[in-house]
Write a protein that holds these residues in place. Structure first.
Motif, PDB file in Angstrom:
ATOM      1  N   THR A   1     -49.083  62.048  37.032  1.00 48.62           N
ATOM      2  CA  THR A   1     -49.166  63.011  35.939  1.00 48.62           C
ATOM      3  C   THR A   1     -49.535  62.356  34.605  1.00 48.62           C
ATOM      4  O   THR A   1     -49.777  63.050  33.625  1.00 48.62           O
ATOM      5  CB  THR A   1     -47.828  63.776  35.784  1.00 48.62           C
TER       6      THR A   1
ATOM      7  N   ARG B   1     -42.531  62.499  38.821  1.00 45.17           N
ATOM      8  CA  ARG B   1     -41.227  63.135  38.605  1.00 45.17           C
ATOM      9  C   ARG B   1     -41.357  64.616  38.304  1.00 45.17           C
ATOM     10  O   ARG B   1     -40.666  65.448  38.884  1.00 45.17           O
ATOM     11  CB  ARG B   1     -40.584  62.391  37.416  1.00 45.17           C
ATOM     12  N   SER B   2     -42.281  64.995  37.426  1.00 47.49           N
ATOM     13  CA  SER B   2     -42.343  66.387  36.955  1.00 47.49           C
ATOM     14  C   SER B   2     -43.213  67.279  37.843  1.00 47.49           C
ATOM     15  O   SER B   2     -43.393  68.453  37.524  1.00 47.49           O
ATOM     16  CB  SER B   2     -42.886  66.434  35.520  1.00 47.49           C
TER      17      SER B   2
ATOM     18  N   LEU C   1     -46.320  53.807  35.361  1.00 41.82           N
ATOM     19  CA  LEU C   1     -45.072  54.299  34.771  1.00 41.82           C
ATOM     20  C   LEU C   1     -44.770  53.536  33.486  1.00 41.82           C
ATOM     21  O   LEU C   1     -45.278  52.420  33.297  1.00 41.82           O
ATOM     22  CB  LEU C   1     -43.926  54.073  35.774  1.00 41.82           C
TER      23      LEU C   1
HETATM   24  N1  NAP Z   1     -52.984  54.700  28.639  1.00 43.05           N
HETATM   25  C1  NAP Z   1     -53.537  53.508  28.620  1.00 43.05           C
HETATM   26  O1  NAP Z   1     -54.657  53.319  28.086  1.00 43.05           O
HETATM   27  C2  NAP Z   1     -52.842  52.339  29.262  1.00 43.05           C
HETATM   28  C3  NAP Z   1     -53.488  51.100  29.238  1.00 43.05           C
HETATM   29  C4  NAP Z   1     -52.859  49.989  29.826  1.00 43.05           C
HETATM   30  C5  NAP Z   1     -51.623  50.142  30.381  1.00 43.05           C
HETATM   31  N2  NAP Z   1     -50.990  51.341  30.363  1.00 43.05           N
HETATM   32  C6  NAP Z   1     -49.663  51.425  30.952  1.00 43.05           C
HETATM   33  O2  NAP Z   1     -49.690  52.266  32.089  1.00 43.05           O
HETATM   34  C7  NAP Z   1     -48.435  52.949  32.209  1.00 43.05           C
HETATM   35  C8  NAP Z   1     -48.722  54.446  32.237  1.00 43.05           C
HETATM   36  O3  NAP Z   1     -49.376  54.775  31.011  1.00 43.05           O
HETATM   37  P1  NAP Z   1     -49.933  56.230  30.702  1.00 43.05           P
HETATM   38  O4  NAP Z   1     -50.762  56.092  29.500  1.00 43.05           O
HETATM   39  O5  NAP Z   1     -50.474  56.826  31.932  1.00 43.05           O
HETATM   40  O6  NAP Z   1     -48.573  56.995  30.309  1.00 43.05           O
HETATM   41  P2  NAP Z   1     -48.277  58.560  30.358  1.00 43.05           P
HETATM   42  O7  NAP Z   1     -49.542  59.332  30.248  1.00 43.05           O
HETATM   43  O8  NAP Z   1     -47.206  58.800  29.352  1.00 43.05           O
HETATM   44  O9  NAP Z   1     -47.690  58.773  31.833  1.00 43.05           O
HETATM   45  C9  NAP Z   1     -46.435  58.231  32.191  1.00 43.05           C
HETATM   46  C10 NAP Z   1     -46.137  58.532  33.654  1.00 43.05           C
HETATM   47  O10 NAP Z   1     -44.850  57.995  33.952  1.00 43.05           O
HETATM   48  C11 NAP Z   1     -44.012  59.032  34.480  1.00 43.05           C
HETATM   49  N3  NAP Z   1     -42.627  58.800  34.030  1.00 43.05           N
HETATM   50  C12 NAP Z   1     -42.180  58.696  32.761  1.00 43.05           C
HETATM   51  N4  NAP Z   1     -40.868  58.430  32.745  1.00 43.05           N
HETATM   52  C13 NAP Z   1     -40.464  58.389  34.049  1.00 43.05           C
HETATM   53  C14 NAP Z   1     -39.232  58.156  34.702  1.00 43.05           C
HETATM   54  N5  NAP Z   1     -38.120  57.860  33.995  1.00 43.05           N
HETATM   55  N6  NAP Z   1     -39.197  58.180  36.052  1.00 43.05           N
HETATM   56  C15 NAP Z   1     -40.307  58.459  36.782  1.00 43.05           C
HETATM   57  N7  NAP Z   1     -41.519  58.682  36.219  1.00 43.05           N
HETATM   58  C16 NAP Z   1     -41.591  58.645  34.877  1.00 43.05           C
HETATM   59  C17 NAP Z   1     -44.591  60.313  33.968  1.00 43.05           C
HETATM   60  O11 NAP Z   1     -44.235  61.293  34.893  1.00 43.05           O
HETATM   61  P3  NAP Z   1     -43.683  62.748  34.516  1.00 43.05           P
HETATM   62  O12 NAP Z   1     -44.305  63.114  33.208  1.00 43.05           O
HETATM   63  O13 NAP Z   1     -44.185  63.548  35.677  1.00 43.05           O
HETATM   64  O14 NAP Z   1     -42.229  62.608  34.459  1.00 43.05           O
HETATM   65  C18 NAP Z   1     -46.081  60.009  33.967  1.00 43.05           C
HETATM   66  O15 NAP Z   1     -46.609  60.214  35.276  1.00 43.05           O
HETATM   67  C19 NAP Z   1     -47.599  52.520  30.990  1.00 43.05           C
HETATM   68  O16 NAP Z   1     -46.742  51.478  31.331  1.00 43.05           O
HETATM   69  C20 NAP Z   1     -48.640  52.048  29.995  1.00 43.05           C
HETATM   70  O17 NAP Z   1     -48.144  51.102  29.091  1.00 43.05           O
HETATM   71  C21 NAP Z   1     -51.580  52.443  29.830  1.00 43.05           C
END
Ligand code: NAP
Length: 341
Positions: free
Chosen positions: A12, A37-38, A75
């Protein structure tokens, strides 16, 4: 091509969705399980109508993934480490897009992330997945800590120059700008359209966590000031680095060092002096373009590095790591060119 069975936890989120999009079309992967999760119990086509037709249904992140050869975790930091011990016990190899497995030293993790690591016994089997420098280690890795987006853009430009000893390790300044998808999909007032549109700001001016990752993996004992900025764009990172060339080193050496470092790297494109990369060269590709110019008055080299934060900075690099771990050509299933050129 033999297909590995893969799972994704965190579909998600922005990074998880990008992973899913890439892996659904990947000739060496079959997506057999997705979780968030959601969205537990919901068909994929309901979560993302644009990805309808796969038959996949979202499960709980706590489910068993033992049928998967590989599991990607997308995550927040501190959350992946709750799930990865069970994934490893189930026999899957893991590629974590978050920060939990980027440092092998639990004390360094605790210092940077201000909390104790909950799976410290697994850190020894993790590898930092900056493919261009750790390709051999990644091949056999059980857990890959996929690099942060800013460190990827920065280290690809900086590390070879430090390794060649042509720039000073002190006084490095890095001024980096990211599109808003870099901050994830969670709600936050300062990322509303009305706050971002026609605006531009620095954030975490001192102490951004990626500063420690940049220092740790620079390969040298550097002193660095790193300031991130938020661009009113969806995706892309442009990092400008201010470095001091050592006496007697011709400015053309910068390009020669990069060309040597990346002659077998399909996704990294160094340019000669004066060619300055732009975001549109990389958006929606897995590439990094590097360019520079030189100010002889100050002996200063100004390096510009661009990547797509969701591809080379996250999901694309994750798939690049997967390709190497699965024994596939590194470019498999990854976009080599930006569709906007
Ligand atoms: N965005 C980028 O450009 C980027 C670049 C490099 C690295 N990253 C890393 O990649 C990871 C994901 O980033 P993102 O940008 O995709 O973040 P995001 O859009 O905020 O998505 C976060 C994901 O984690 C899940 N989540 C959050 N809290 C949780 C919990 N307590 N238990 C289970 N699931 C949980 C959410 O699921 P629900 O909403 O369904 O609960 C969602 O699927 C992070 O660690 C981030 O630092 C991101």
């Amino acid at each position: 091509m033999k297909k590995s069975r893969v799972g994704i936890i965190g579909v998600t989120g922005y990074a998880g969705a990008e992973l899913l999009r890439l892996l659904l079309e990947h000739p060496g992967a079959e997506v057999v399980k997705i979780a968030a999760r959601s969205a537990e119990g919901r068909p994929l086509g309901e979560i993302y109508p644009g990805l309808a037709g796969t038959g996949l249904v979202c499960t709980s992140p706590s489910d068993s993934f033992s049928e998967c050869d590989f599991v990607f975790t997308a995550l927040p930091h501190g959350v992946s480490m709750e799930y990865i011990p069970a994934l490893r016990a189930g026999g899957s190899r893991v590629i974590d897009l978050g920060a939990d497995f980027r440092f092998q030293d639990p004390e360094l993790y605790a210092k940077v992330y201000q909390s104790q690591h909950q799976a410290a016994d697994l850190l020894a089997e993790s590898v930092y997945g900056l493919v261009e420098f750790y390709r051999d280690e990644v091949r056999e890795a059980r857990i890959v800590g996929n690099p942060g987006c800013y460190p990827t853009a920065v280290l690809l430009g900086l590390r070879p120059l430090l390794a060649a000893g042509i720039v000073h390790s002190e006084g490095i300044i890095i001024d980096a700008k990211s599109g808003v998808s870099g901050a994830g999909r969670g709600l936050s007032q300062d990322r509303l359209f009305g706050e971002l549109n026609e605006n531009f700001r620095a954030y975490k001016v001192v102490g951004h966590r990626h500063t420690a990752e940049i220092s740790h993996y620079s390969g040298a004992d550097i002193q660095v000031t790193f300031t991130p900025h938020l661009l009113p764009l969806q995706r892309g990172i442009l990092a400008t680095m201010y470095l001091t060339l050592k006496p007697g080193v011709p400015a053309s050496t910068v390009f020669e060092v990069w060309a040597e470092a990346y002659h077998e790297a399909p996704f990294v494109h160094p340019h000669p002096r004066g060619v300055i990369p732009e975001l549109r060269w990389v958006v929606r590709s897995n590439c990094c373009h590097l360019g520079y110019d030189y100010d002889p008055e100050l002996s200063r080299v100004i390096v510009v590095s661009v990547i797509d934060n969701l591809l080379k900075g996250a999901a694309g690099q994750g798939v690049q790591n997967f390709n190497i771990m699965a024994g596939l050509p590194e470019e498999t299933g990854l976009p080599l060119y930006s569709p906007v050129v």
